[in-house]
Design a protein around this motif. Structure first.
Motif, PDB file in Angstrom:
ATOM      1  N   ALA A 214      -7.785   2.603  -8.107  1.00 42.67           N
ATOM      2  CA  ALA A 214      -8.110   2.118  -6.769  1.00 42.67           C
ATOM      3  C   ALA A 214      -6.957   1.339  -6.162  1.00 42.67           C
ATOM      4  O   ALA A 214      -6.667   1.462  -4.965  1.00 42.67           O
ATOM      5  CB  ALA A 214      -9.369   1.257  -6.822  1.00 42.67           C
ATOM      6  N   ARG A 215      -6.273   0.538  -6.976  1.00 42.18           N
ATOM      7  CA  ARG A 215      -5.120  -0.213  -6.471  1.00 42.18           C
ATOM      8  C   ARG A 215      -3.991   0.733  -6.047  1.00 42.18           C
ATOM      9  O   ARG A 215      -3.252   0.464  -5.104  1.00 42.18           O
ATOM     10  CB  ARG A 215      -4.616  -1.176  -7.541  1.00 42.18           C
ATOM     11  N   LYS A 216      -3.861   1.826  -6.759  1.00 44.08           N
ATOM     12  CA  LYS A 216      -2.834   2.805  -6.383  1.00 44.08           C
ATOM     13  C   LYS A 216      -3.219   3.545  -5.098  1.00 44.08           C
ATOM     14  O   LYS A 216      -2.388   3.750  -4.211  1.00 44.08           O
ATOM     15  CB  LYS A 216      -2.626   3.819  -7.507  1.00 44.08           C
TER      16      LYS A 216
ATOM     17  N   ARG B 285      -5.632   2.747  -2.755  1.00 43.59           N
ATOM     18  CA  ARG B 285      -6.025   1.953  -1.587  1.00 43.59           C
ATOM     19  C   ARG B 285      -7.018   2.741  -0.725  1.00 43.59           C
ATOM     20  O   ARG B 285      -6.729   3.111   0.422  1.00 43.59           O
ATOM     21  CB  ARG B 285      -4.798   1.553  -0.763  1.00 43.59           C
TER      22      ARG B 285
ATOM     23  N   SER C  66      -9.646   1.994   0.947  1.00 43.16           N
ATOM     24  CA  SER C  66     -10.263   1.359   2.109  1.00 43.16           C
ATOM     25  C   SER C  66      -9.805   2.008   3.409  1.00 43.16           C
ATOM     26  O   SER C  66      -8.653   2.447   3.541  1.00 43.16           O
ATOM     27  CB  SER C  66      -9.906  -0.132   2.132  1.00 43.16           C
TER      28      SER C  66
ATOM     29  N   PRO D 232     -13.980   1.637  -3.874  1.00 42.99           N
ATOM     30  CA  PRO D 232     -13.282   0.399  -3.499  1.00 42.99           C
ATOM     31  C   PRO D 232     -13.333  -0.621  -4.630  1.00 42.99           C
ATOM     32  O   PRO D 232     -14.265  -0.628  -5.452  1.00 42.99           O
ATOM     33  CB  PRO D 232     -14.065  -0.085  -2.274  1.00 42.99           C
TER      34      PRO D 232
ATOM     35  N   ARG E  95      -1.072   5.181   2.215  1.00 46.32           N
ATOM     36  CA  ARG E  95      -1.552   4.851   0.877  1.00 46.32           C
ATOM     37  C   ARG E  95      -0.434   5.171  -0.109  1.00 46.32           C
ATOM     38  O   ARG E  95      -0.069   6.328  -0.289  1.00 46.32           O
ATOM     39  CB  ARG E  95      -2.832   5.624   0.569  1.00 46.32           C
TER      40      ARG E  95
ATOM     41  N   GLN F 164       1.500  -6.597  -9.530  1.00 49.69           N
ATOM     42  CA  GLN F 164       0.453  -6.464  -8.524  1.00 49.69           C
ATOM     43  C   GLN F 164      -0.854  -5.974  -9.122  1.00 49.69           C
ATOM     44  O   GLN F 164      -1.799  -5.700  -8.378  1.00 49.69           O
ATOM     45  CB  GLN F 164       0.902  -5.489  -7.429  1.00 49.69           C
TER      46      GLN F 164
ATOM     47  N   PHE G 128      -6.389   1.163   5.352  1.00 55.06           N
ATOM     48  CA  PHE G 128      -5.057   1.683   5.047  1.00 55.06           C
ATOM     49  C   PHE G 128      -4.831   3.056   5.669  1.00 55.06           C
ATOM     50  O   PHE G 128      -5.625   3.980   5.489  1.00 55.06           O
ATOM     51  CB  PHE G 128      -4.852   1.757   3.529  1.00 55.06           C
TER      52      PHE G 128
ATOM     53  N   VAL H   4       1.383   1.197  -7.859  1.00 55.58           N
ATOM     54  CA  VAL H   4       1.193  -0.241  -8.015  1.00 55.58           C
ATOM     55  C   VAL H   4       2.166  -0.711  -9.088  1.00 55.58           C
ATOM     56  O   VAL H   4       2.426   0.017 -10.051  1.00 55.58           O
ATOM     57  CB  VAL H   4      -0.261  -0.586  -8.403  1.00 55.58           C
TER      58      VAL H   4
END
Length: 284
Positions: A255-257, A259, A261, A15, A267, A275, A264, A271
């Motif tokens: 991680a941004r790509k 997601r 967590s 994360p 996914r 962003q 979500f 990105v």
């Protein structure tokens, strides 16, 4: 050029909060105080990271005008919802000794030794997108040119219709305005206080061609416009920018790509440039 070494597709990245908490000091670089601009307003400061690679003539003009005190007492006189907060001297009457109309620096060849960190995504506005020392940018490898991008918080020079007419007026984008890329000269990005610009009263002092400040009386004023290097020793803000070539930043992109967590369910695995801001942190 630098390619981000992202995690393999079957790897689950950590994360974002965990990545940031464990980021080593080597993943950060300290910004040169010459590249930190602080715009003081009654509602709080807006801090800008100026480019140290591109738009050098425009950046030099920013420093010159700041050191002359040109912007002190002026205002954000054109603030349009979802677009820009533009500031400077709408009367065009305030004297300045060092400002000239500048040749456009819409896109340039990267100076020798400068790195462009490629973000491996499809983009509708540039063949390649990525970062130049932490500032979002585009690149055309066939033409050999690069430019800074109009993501949220882009700090850029306004101009007239003719391309070589930027002089003193600046604007801050309140949201991404990528269609402006390569049409105006971006000289940096807001790294702190974007909310101050976004909350500025909306309005415009011009009624057609006529300047009528009485129709926009509550505009946000500029009480100071200072380069951090010019502040008394120990009083200037110190900022660190994450190295966009570091393993830590590559992991953040992954991680941004992904997601990862549990929040979500879908996914995207994607990105876009605006962003994926490069993290910054203030040093006490």
């Amino acid at each position: 050029m630098f390619e981000l070494a992202l995690a393999a597709a079957d790897d689950t990245p950590r994360p974002v909060a965990e990545i940031m908490a464990s980021a080593p000091d080597t993943a950060w670089r300290e910004a040169d105080p010459e590249d930190i601009l602080v715009i003081e307003t009654p509602n709080g400061p807006i801090t800008v990271l100026l480019s140290s690679v591109l738009a050098k003539n425009h950046v030099r003009q920013v420093r010159t005008l700041a050191r002359e005190g040109f912007y002190d007492g002026l205002s954000f006189y054109r603030v349009i919802e979802g677009f820009v907060a533009q500031g400077g001297d709408f009367t065009e009457e305030k004297e300045h000794g060092g400002a000239i109309s500048l040749p456009a620096e819409f896109e340039e060849e990267l100076p020798e030794g400068a790195e462009f960190t490629v973000l491996d995504v499809v983009d509708g506005y540039a063949p390649d997108v990525g970062f130049i020392e932490g500032i979002p940018a585009g690149r055309d490898p066939e033409e050999g040119t690069a430019w800074l991008a109009h993501c949220t918080g882009a700090f850029a020079f306004a101009r007239d219709v003719e391309k070589d007419t930027a002089s003193t007026e600046f604007y801050i984008t309140l949201q991404p305005q990528r269609y402006l890329d390569r049409n105006l000269t971006v000289v940096g990005k807001v790294i702190d206080g974007i909310g101050v610009a976004q909350a500025a009263p909306r309005g415009y002092v011009f009624d057609g061609e006529e300047a009528r400040p009485e129709i926009f009386p509550d505009r946000l004023t500029i009480s100071g416009f200072t380069i951090a290097a010019d502040m008394p020793e120990g009083e200037g803000p110190r900022w660190q920018v994450m190295d966009d070539r570091s393993e830590t930043f590559a992991e953040l992109v992954a991680a941004r790509k992904a997601r990862p967590s549990d929040f979500f369910y879908f996914r995207p695995g994607h990105v876009d440039l605006c962003q994926m801001p490069v993290p910054v942190r203030k040093v006490d």
